[in-house]
Write a protein that holds these residues in place. Structure first.
Motif, PDB file in Angstrom:
ATOM      1  N   GLN B 172      -0.043  -2.501   5.659  1.00  0.00           N
ATOM      2  CA  GLN B 172      -0.134  -2.680   7.120  1.00  0.00           C
ATOM      3  C   GLN B 172      -1.437  -2.087   7.665  1.00  0.00           C
ATOM      4  O   GLN B 172      -2.058  -2.656   8.559  1.00  0.00           O
ATOM      5  CB  GLN B 172       1.098  -2.062   7.785  1.00  0.00           C
ATOM      6  CG  GLN B 172       2.336  -2.918   7.499  1.00  0.00           C
ATOM      7  CD  GLN B 172       3.647  -2.259   7.883  1.00  0.00           C
ATOM      8  OE1 GLN B 172       3.762  -1.041   7.888  1.00  0.00           O
ATOM      9  NE2 GLN B 172       4.648  -3.073   8.192  1.00  0.00           N
ATOM     10  N   TRP B 173      -1.847  -0.981   7.064  1.00  0.00           N
ATOM     11  CA  TRP B 173      -3.115  -0.360   7.468  1.00  0.00           C
ATOM     12  C   TRP B 173      -4.297  -1.280   7.088  1.00  0.00           C
ATOM     13  O   TRP B 173      -5.208  -1.520   7.889  1.00  0.00           O
ATOM     14  CB  TRP B 173      -3.215   1.015   6.787  1.00  0.00           C
ATOM     15  CG  TRP B 173      -4.574   1.594   6.676  1.00  0.00           C
ATOM     16  CD1 TRP B 173      -5.501   1.688   7.675  1.00  0.00           C
ATOM     17  CD2 TRP B 173      -5.194   2.159   5.506  1.00  0.00           C
ATOM     18  NE1 TRP B 173      -6.649   2.283   7.192  1.00  0.00           N
ATOM     19  CE2 TRP B 173      -6.473   2.587   5.870  1.00  0.00           C
ATOM     20  CE3 TRP B 173      -4.764   2.367   4.189  1.00  0.00           C
ATOM     21  CZ2 TRP B 173      -7.352   3.188   4.959  1.00  0.00           C
ATOM     22  CZ3 TRP B 173      -5.623   2.971   3.291  1.00  0.00           C
ATOM     23  CH2 TRP B 173      -6.898   3.369   3.672  1.00  0.00           C
ATOM     24  N   GLU B 175      -4.257  -4.445   6.695  1.00  0.00           N
ATOM     25  CA  GLU B 175      -4.251  -5.637   7.546  1.00  0.00           C
ATOM     26  C   GLU B 175      -5.074  -5.347   8.807  1.00  0.00           C
ATOM     27  O   GLU B 175      -5.900  -6.155   9.236  1.00  0.00           O
ATOM     28  CB  GLU B 175      -2.812  -6.001   7.909  1.00  0.00           C
ATOM     29  CG  GLU B 175      -2.712  -7.223   8.802  1.00  0.00           C
ATOM     30  CD  GLU B 175      -1.266  -7.544   9.162  1.00  0.00           C
ATOM     31  OE1 GLU B 175      -0.606  -6.675   9.769  1.00  0.00           O
ATOM     32  OE2 GLU B 175      -0.812  -8.644   8.831  1.00  0.00           O
ATOM     33  N   GLU B 176      -4.859  -4.154   9.364  1.00  0.00           N
ATOM     34  CA  GLU B 176      -5.638  -3.770  10.561  1.00  0.00           C
ATOM     35  C   GLU B 176      -7.130  -3.679  10.246  1.00  0.00           C
ATOM     36  O   GLU B 176      -7.967  -4.116  11.033  1.00  0.00           O
ATOM     37  CB  GLU B 176      -5.172  -2.404  11.076  1.00  0.00           C
ATOM     38  CG  GLU B 176      -3.870  -2.457  11.826  1.00  0.00           C
ATOM     39  CD  GLU B 176      -3.397  -1.060  12.237  1.00  0.00           C
ATOM     40  OE1 GLU B 176      -4.204  -0.112  12.199  1.00  0.00           O
ATOM     41  OE2 GLU B 176      -2.209  -0.930  12.575  1.00  0.00           O
TER      42      GLU B 176
END
Ligand code: SF4
Ligand code: SF4
Lengths: 423, 444
Positions: B172-173, B175-176
């Motif tokens: 998720q990190w 992806e950012e």
């Protein structure tokens, strides 16, 4: 099991939502999910910079958007859950409403069979636990990690494979003494093991079994903290008998071959190159398993007897008819997937086939198939009806006469109920 | 048969020392004979009985060539000093001998299979080395750090003790991070029915998370329908294959393939790693009884090649100056992706200076086959024995060495450091991110 009696089984073709509109309404639209009864379709959508919501039919899920949303899943009772962040902390939200407690992290949502109980793995202040309906386990030992968890069908028992002893980097001695165990409703088993796998719980919720590694090259099965006397070179996941939860069966490896063992005793006298996915018939009288009698020759063995037809790539898990008489499986041969029933290929090959279901009355086998990027419903391996852009697994009505087909056509989501005889 | 004189600096490896103290002659004899009788067959006997002890294989081995042609490092010696003795004595050998076997098989051979190409009979020394490793593993005679890695695979189903939440959180990190380059980029988790499942090896989330961001950008620019699992089964690497713990190897490979089956993808694209390809494409499926992977596996080299050839990604500005590439043994010599690697190098770099020898004949980085995973105690001899390849790199005059394999990447970094080559070491994905065109509609 989801109780589908109360669903709308009137013959109809209902357009539930025009999901094509979502694309113009929102900045980004993720892949959709539907509720078990097919009445709702939902997609996570981006509504602004760092702002997400879920589109559900013609409405949105949360009153306010969240910083992040993922893992949106319908509970079997129709409530829509997802994992969300607020101020960089995580929690579960149900029908758009977050749980009060926030966590460092939360993941792996699971439901009881009726969907009333919602559980997930959580981490708070570096401690791992299972949280069931907002109540987090109080465990007497610190859990350093949770590898997996299951919840009993009635939702009363939640069990996890957890690391109960901290080990330092490259401390192989501590590791071989055992640092993993099974935790039941927050209470760890007394023993720690080198490794624990294949966690399973009986349908009545009374018995719990796992594979464990007794030593580097020794594997066995533990049922309710008691290990089988027998050890093997390897094991795979055990399964409980559907009606007698004192019986448990698992593939075991001995002398370079795989056998099937029940309660520690080898019950199929034939050894196989490979043996996986043992499955009891609903009445518990038979066991079917995916086997390879020799290298790259895959088939199904029922009570130890392999079908004569074999496939050269792989087979998935076998599935019995409700009357326990027939066995269906999805097989891959030379690049194509096939539906196979009792050793006979039905219909043609597909790019993908989803798990088959039997109709209760006439033993028709129904499944979702994919060909050239389109999806369709196939009956006995032959495509019936139209193609869809997206399709969910067809569901047979409890009386066995109708089928619910949910799919997206030209951007619109339809829920159809048709007579099985018309398919 | 006299044992070869092998002069080595003493190395302390607690796991080997402990195993030596524990093992009994009966255990050793039982395990050797069990493995030989039940887990080998005609292949082993053909190799053993065909070898004419000519020593031609020596010329192929970087260990022999980097150590002043010391015969104790010759491929055939590695078999003579291990398996031949076990066979001749019918398993009656002592614990000190098994310890030396582990040292030879785990730390002084990369199972790179170069020697097999130079043997007049094509004898696969590396296969026999793996038989020795299998015996050692069953006797718990495995170097400490390699064994720890295998324990990580066994407990977590990944190589680096990455916990399930750390895995998802990292994705998720990243992806950012990717959205910093391409705001609409997404790293889709658990997307059933996507065309591609992308899998990586443990060190990516642990130490090299930016590679996950890179692939998120590349997939977006190329318009791929892809997903990554949020469950165990995401790690395609497998050090158990190299320690000799084939039961753990099989469990890891099975889960990797079943995760792809669960997600209903058409293929698995795997990140830049060589041994992981070997495990997922050959060793794992063979143990499971699959003729080939149940879901086809595509290595990053073949994937990037397809994206470039089809024009799904375009190069905006080639990397300047001389650049060379390591040829990872498991995907080049053993899977034939050499010409695709060369194509990518020529497409992405202004001046690709090839290694000599190259392609199937290129030398191993000397980190492969699990040797780098044997950890700090064995690093000195490993890097010393990569001298030959350090000279090959130096001759190219490159400023950067591309390593489409994680073991090569770490091993080549050690070489650059020890031999003061002053070169950068990069993955293809890092080069692509530098050189690739980001279409206007995807730009921030
Ligand atoms: S390192 Fe390579 S060339 Fe040397 S013995 Fe091992 S397999 Fe053969
Ligand atoms: S080249 Fe072949 S035959 Fe000669 S010693 Fe080596 S393995 Fe034996």
């Amino acid at each position: 099991m989801v109780n589908s009696e109360s669903w709308d089984w009137e013959i109809a073709n209902k357009m539930v939502a025009d999901t094509s509109k979502w694309k113009s309404q929102f900045e980004d639209v993720w892949e959709p999910y539907i509720s078990s009864d097919g009445e709702k379709i939902a997609s996570i959508v981006k509504v602004g910079e760092g702002e997400f919501n879920i589109a559900v039919n013609n409405a949105t899920w949360g009153e306010e958007p969240f910083e992040k949303i993922w893992y949106s899943r319908f509970s079997p009772d129709g409530r829509l859950t997802a994992l969300i962040t607020k101020d960089q902390e995580w929690t579960m939200a149900v029908d758009g409403k977050p749980w009060e407690q926030m966590y460092e992290y939360i993941w792996d949502t699971k439901f009881s069979a009726d969907g009333k109980v919602i559980a997930a793995t959580t981490k708070q202040d570096g401690v791992y636990a299972i949280t069931v309906d907002e109540k987090t386990w109080e465990c007497p030992v610190k859990l350093h990690s949770i590898a997996s968890h299951v919840i009993s069908p009635d939702g009363k028992t939640s069990v996890a494979i957890a690391q109960t002893v901290a080990t330092a980097e490259a401390d192989v001695n501590a590791f071989t003494k055992g640092s993993w165990s099974v935790v039941v409703n927050g209470k760890p088993w007394k023993e720690n093991y080198v490794d624990v796998y294949g966690l399973t719980i009986s349908d009545d919720g009374k018995n719990i079994a796992v594979e464990y590694r007794a030593a580097i090259c020794e594997y066995g099965i533990v049922v309710n903290e008691t290990p089988w006397n027998e050890k093997f070179a390897c094991t795979w996941e055990p399964v409980f008998h559907p009606t007698n939860s004192n019986e448990i069966t698992t593939p075991v490896r001995q002398g370079g071959q795989w056998f099937l063992a029940t309660n520690g005793r080898i019950v199929w006298d034939t050894g196989f190159y490979s043996l996986l996915y043992q499955t009891y018939s609903p009445d518990g009288s038979k066991i079917a398993a995916t086997v390879a009698p020799s290298f790259a020759k895959w088939t199904i063995a029922v009570n130890g007897q392999p079908w004569s037809k074999t496939f050269n790539e792989c087979l998935l898990q076998p599935c019995f008819s409700p009357d326990s008489r027939k066995v269906a499986v999805i097989a891959k041969d030379s690049g194509n997937w096939f539906l196979v029933v009792d050793g006979t290929v039905l219909g043609e090959g597909y790019d993908n086939i989803w798990p088959p279901v039997f109709s209760p009355n006439d033993n028709k086998v129904i499944c979702k198939v994919e060909k050239n990027g389109k999806y369709a419903v196939a009956v006995n391996g032959k495509i019936k009806g139209k193609e869809y852009e997206a399709l969910w697994n067809p569901v047979v009505s409890p009386d066995g006469t109708k089928v619910m087909i949910c799919g997206v056509e030209a951007g619109k989501y339809y829920r159809k109920v048709v007579l099985l005889s018309d398919l | 048969m006299k044992p070869t004189i092998a002069i080595r600096e003493p190395v302390v490896d607690d796991a080997l020392d402990q195993a030596e103290a524990k093992l009994t002659p009966e255990q050793i004899e039982k395990v050797i004979n069990e493995v030989i009788d039940k887990e080998t067959g005609g292949r082993l006997w053909t190799y053993v009985n065909t070898c004419i002890h000519c020593g031609l294989c020596s010329e192929a081995c970087h260990w022999f060539l980097s150590n002043d042609r010391d015969v104790s490092f010759a491929p055939v010696t590695k078999i003579k000093d291990t398996l031949w003795v076990m066979l001749k004595n019918k398993g009656k050998v002592d614990a000190a001998f098994i310890k030396r076997c582990s040292q030879i098989a785990h730390t002084e051979c990369n199972a790179c299979r170069r020697c097999g190409m130079y043997c007049p009979f094509g004898i696969d020394i590396a296969y026999m080395i793996l038989v020795v490793r299998r015996i050692c593993a069953k006797l718990e005679m495995v170097p400490l750090y390699l064994q720890d890695t295998v324990h990580s695979h066994a407990a977590t189903m990944n190589q680096m003790w990455v916990k399930p939440d750390e895995w998802i959180d990292t994705l998720q990190w990243q992806e950012e991070e990717a959205q910093g380059y391409v705001p609409s980029a997404r790293l889709p988790l658990e997307k059933e029915g996507a065309e591609i499942m992308y899998s990586v090896i443990g060190p990516e989330p642990k130490f090299l998370a930016q590679l996950l961001g890179n692939i998120t950008v590349i997939m977006k620019v190329a318009g791929c329908d892809w997903t990554m699992p949020a469950t165990a089964g995401w790690d395609n690497s497998n050090m158990a294959m190299y320690s000799g713990d084939f039961e753990v190897m099989a469990r890891v490979e099975r889960l990797h393939h079943e995760t792809a089956q669960r997600l209903k993808v058409k293929k698995i694209v795997m990140g830049e790693c060589g041994h992981a390809f070997r495990g997922a494409e050959y060793d794992g499926p063979t143990w499971m009884g699959w003729m080939k992977p149940p879901i086809p596996i595509v290595h990053a080299i073949a994937f990037y090649y397809d994206l470039l050839v089809s024009g799904r990604i375009k190069i905006a500005k080639k990397v300047e100056g001389p650049v060379t590439s390591q040829y990872p043994c498991n995907v080049i010599r053993n899977a034939g992706l050499g010409s695709k690697l060369q194509y990518i190098m020529n497409e992405v770099c202004e001046n690709f200076v090839d290694l000599i020898p190259n392609d199937r004949h290129a030398f191993c980085c000397n980190a492969g086959g699990g040797t780098i995973n044997c950890g700090p105690p064995w690093k000195k001899i490993r890097v010393q024995s990569a001298k030959l390849q350090s000279e090959n790199f130096k001759r190219t005059g490159a400023h950067t060495i591309v390593t489409p394999c994680h073991n090569c990447h770490s091993g080549v970094e050690d070489i650059v450091d020890k031999y003061k080559l002053g070169m950068h070491v990069k993955f293809f994905s890092e080069l692509l991110i530098e050189a690739m065109e980001i279409p206007e509609d995807l730009q921030p």
